[in-house]
Motif scaffolding. Structure first.
Motif, mmCIF file in Angstrom:
data_model
loop_
_atom_site.group_PDB
_atom_site.id
_atom_site.type_symbol
_atom_site.label_atom_id
_atom_site.label_comp_id
_atom_site.label_asym_id
_atom_site.label_seq_id
_atom_site.Cartn_x
_atom_site.Cartn_y
_atom_site.Cartn_z
ATOM 1 N N GLY A 1 0.818 -1.211 0.000
ATOM 2 C CA GLY A 1 0.000 0.000 0.000
ATOM 3 C C GLY A 1 0.849 1.258 0.000
ATOM 4 O O GLY A 1 0.591 2.203 -0.768
ATOM 5 N N PHE A 2 1.860 1.301 0.853
ATOM 6 C CA PHE A 2 2.750 2.470 0.892
ATOM 7 C C PHE A 2 3.521 2.612 -0.413
ATOM 8 O O PHE A 2 3.670 3.712 -0.944
ATOM 9 C CB PHE A 2 3.720 2.374 2.077
ATOM 10 C CG PHE A 2 3.074 2.576 3.412
ATOM 11 C CD1 PHE A 2 2.339 3.717 3.688
ATOM 12 C CD2 PHE A 2 3.224 1.632 4.422
ATOM 13 C CE1 PHE A 2 1.738 3.915 4.934
ATOM 14 C CE2 PHE A 2 2.643 1.820 5.658
ATOM 15 C CZ PHE A 2 1.898 2.957 5.919
ATOM 16 N N GLN A 3 4.006 1.493 -0.940
ATOM 17 C CA GLN A 3 4.768 1.529 -2.183
ATOM 18 C C GLN A 3 3.890 2.001 -3.342
ATOM 19 O O GLN A 3 4.339 2.778 -4.186
ATOM 20 C CB GLN A 3 5.356 0.142 -2.477
ATOM 21 C CG GLN A 3 6.250 0.088 -3.693
ATOM 22 C CD GLN A 3 7.502 0.940 -3.551
ATOM 23 O OE1 GLN A 3 8.022 1.153 -2.466
ATOM 24 N NE2 GLN A 3 7.988 1.441 -4.662
ATOM 25 N N MET A 4 2.655 1.556 -3.383
ATOM 26 C CA MET A 4 1.746 1.989 -4.438
ATOM 27 C C MET A 4 1.533 3.507 -4.390
ATOM 28 O O MET A 4 1.559 4.178 -5.424
ATOM 29 C CB MET A 4 0.396 1.282 -4.305
ATOM 30 C CG MET A 4 -0.594 1.649 -5.400
ATOM 31 S SD MET A 4 -2.232 0.921 -5.146
ATOM 32 C CE MET A 4 -2.870 2.055 -3.920
ATOM 33 N N CYS A 5 1.356 4.037 -3.190
ATOM 34 C CA CYS A 5 1.164 5.483 -3.053
ATOM 35 C C CYS A 5 2.404 6.247 -3.501
ATOM 36 O O CYS A 5 2.295 7.321 -4.114
ATOM 37 C CB CYS A 5 0.793 5.839 -1.615
ATOM 38 S SG CYS A 5 -0.890 5.321 -1.192
ATOM 39 N N LYS A 6 3.567 5.696 -3.229
ATOM 40 C CA LYS A 6 4.808 6.331 -3.687
ATOM 41 C C LYS A 6 4.883 6.296 -5.214
ATOM 42 O O LYS A 6 5.203 7.299 -5.856
ATOM 43 C CB LYS A 6 6.025 5.647 -3.072
ATOM 44 C CG LYS A 6 7.334 6.291 -3.474
ATOM 45 C CD LYS A 6 8.519 5.581 -2.852
ATOM 46 C CE LYS A 6 9.794 6.222 -3.378
ATOM 47 N NZ LYS A 6 10.898 5.301 -3.390
ATOM 48 N N GLU A 7 4.592 5.150 -5.797
ATOM 49 C CA GLU A 7 4.641 5.021 -7.258
ATOM 50 C C GLU A 7 3.641 5.943 -7.947
ATOM 51 O O GLU A 7 3.897 6.439 -9.046
ATOM 52 C CB GLU A 7 4.385 3.571 -7.668
ATOM 53 C CG GLU A 7 5.534 2.644 -7.329
ATOM 54 C CD GLU A 7 5.205 1.172 -7.517
ATOM 55 O OE1 GLU A 7 4.059 0.846 -7.927
ATOM 56 O OE2 GLU A 7 6.094 0.346 -7.234
ATOM 57 N N LEU A 8 2.510 6.193 -7.300
ATOM 58 C CA LEU A 8 1.498 7.095 -7.861
ATOM 59 C C LEU A 8 1.840 8.566 -7.647
ATOM 60 O O LEU A 8 1.140 9.448 -8.137
ATOM 61 C CB LEU A 8 0.127 6.795 -7.247
ATOM 62 C CG LEU A 8 -0.509 5.470 -7.656
ATOM 63 C CD1 LEU A 8 -1.751 5.181 -6.815
ATOM 64 C CD2 LEU A 8 -0.847 5.490 -9.145
ATOM 65 N N GLY A 9 2.906 8.829 -6.892
ATOM 66 C CA GLY A 9 3.309 10.205 -6.634
ATOM 67 C C GLY A 9 2.522 10.883 -5.527
ATOM 68 O O GLY A 9 2.613 12.102 -5.357
ATOM 69 N N LEU A 10 1.766 10.112 -4.756
ATOM 70 C CA LEU A 10 1.009 10.693 -3.648
ATOM 71 C C LEU A 10 1.908 11.033 -2.468
ATOM 72 O O LEU A 10 1.590 11.927 -1.682
ATOM 73 C CB LEU A 10 -0.095 9.728 -3.206
ATOM 74 C CG LEU A 10 -1.155 9.418 -4.270
ATOM 75 C CD1 LEU A 10 -2.071 8.296 -3.795
ATOM 76 C CD2 LEU A 10 -1.953 10.684 -4.583
#
Length: 143
Positions: free
Chosen positions: A72-81
């Motif tokens: 979840g954290f990695q996905m948010c990072k990849e999305l630029g959030l």
């Protein structure tokens, strides 16, 4: 159905049953469950107004949670959030701590343990099925 074994014994039995019968397994072996659990990490970030905490402590039994949080954290990072992910800590009970012992060995050799009674029965697991995913998560977030 009552089974005379602990969580690890039940997990072994359910792996055998689901290999032979069309039964849907909804624990951390199931990638769909992990996808749902990763929303907890997104909720944390949203509650912190998208400011990444330095550390997040996650209880660890079967170890799907720690991997799901990482995803979840990695996905948010990849999305630029967010611009980084927090360091994750996996908390285990002293009587059921195979991940901790693996960490203490320098990640050299994983050895399941026979889990003993803990106050937190949900994490009373000595042979977690998500061990490899948990180690991947912890290594990749400096946890």
């Amino acid at each position: 159905l009552s089974i005379d074994t602990d969580f690890d014994g039940c997990m072994q039995l359910i792996r055998e049953v689901t290999a032979e019968l069309p039964i849907y397994l909804a624990n951390s072996l199931n990638s769909l469950r992990l996808e749902g659990q990763k929303t907890a990490a997104i909720e944390i970030l949203q509650q912190f107004d998208w400011q990444v905490p330095d550390w997040v402590i996650v209880p660890g039994g079967n170890l799907g949670n720690i991997y799901a949080f990482y995803k979840g954290f990695q996905m948010c990072k990849e999305l630029g959030l967010v611009d980084r992910i927090p360091r994750l800590v996996c908390a285990q009970a002293a009587n059921a701590n195979p991940l901790y012992l693996y960490f203490k060995s320098g990640w050299k050799e994983f050895k399941p343990v026979r889990a003993q009674i803990t106050f937190a029965s949900a994490i009373q697991i000595g042979d977690p099925v998500s061990i490899d995913r948990a180690v991947h998560a912890l290594k990749n977030c400096n946890g």
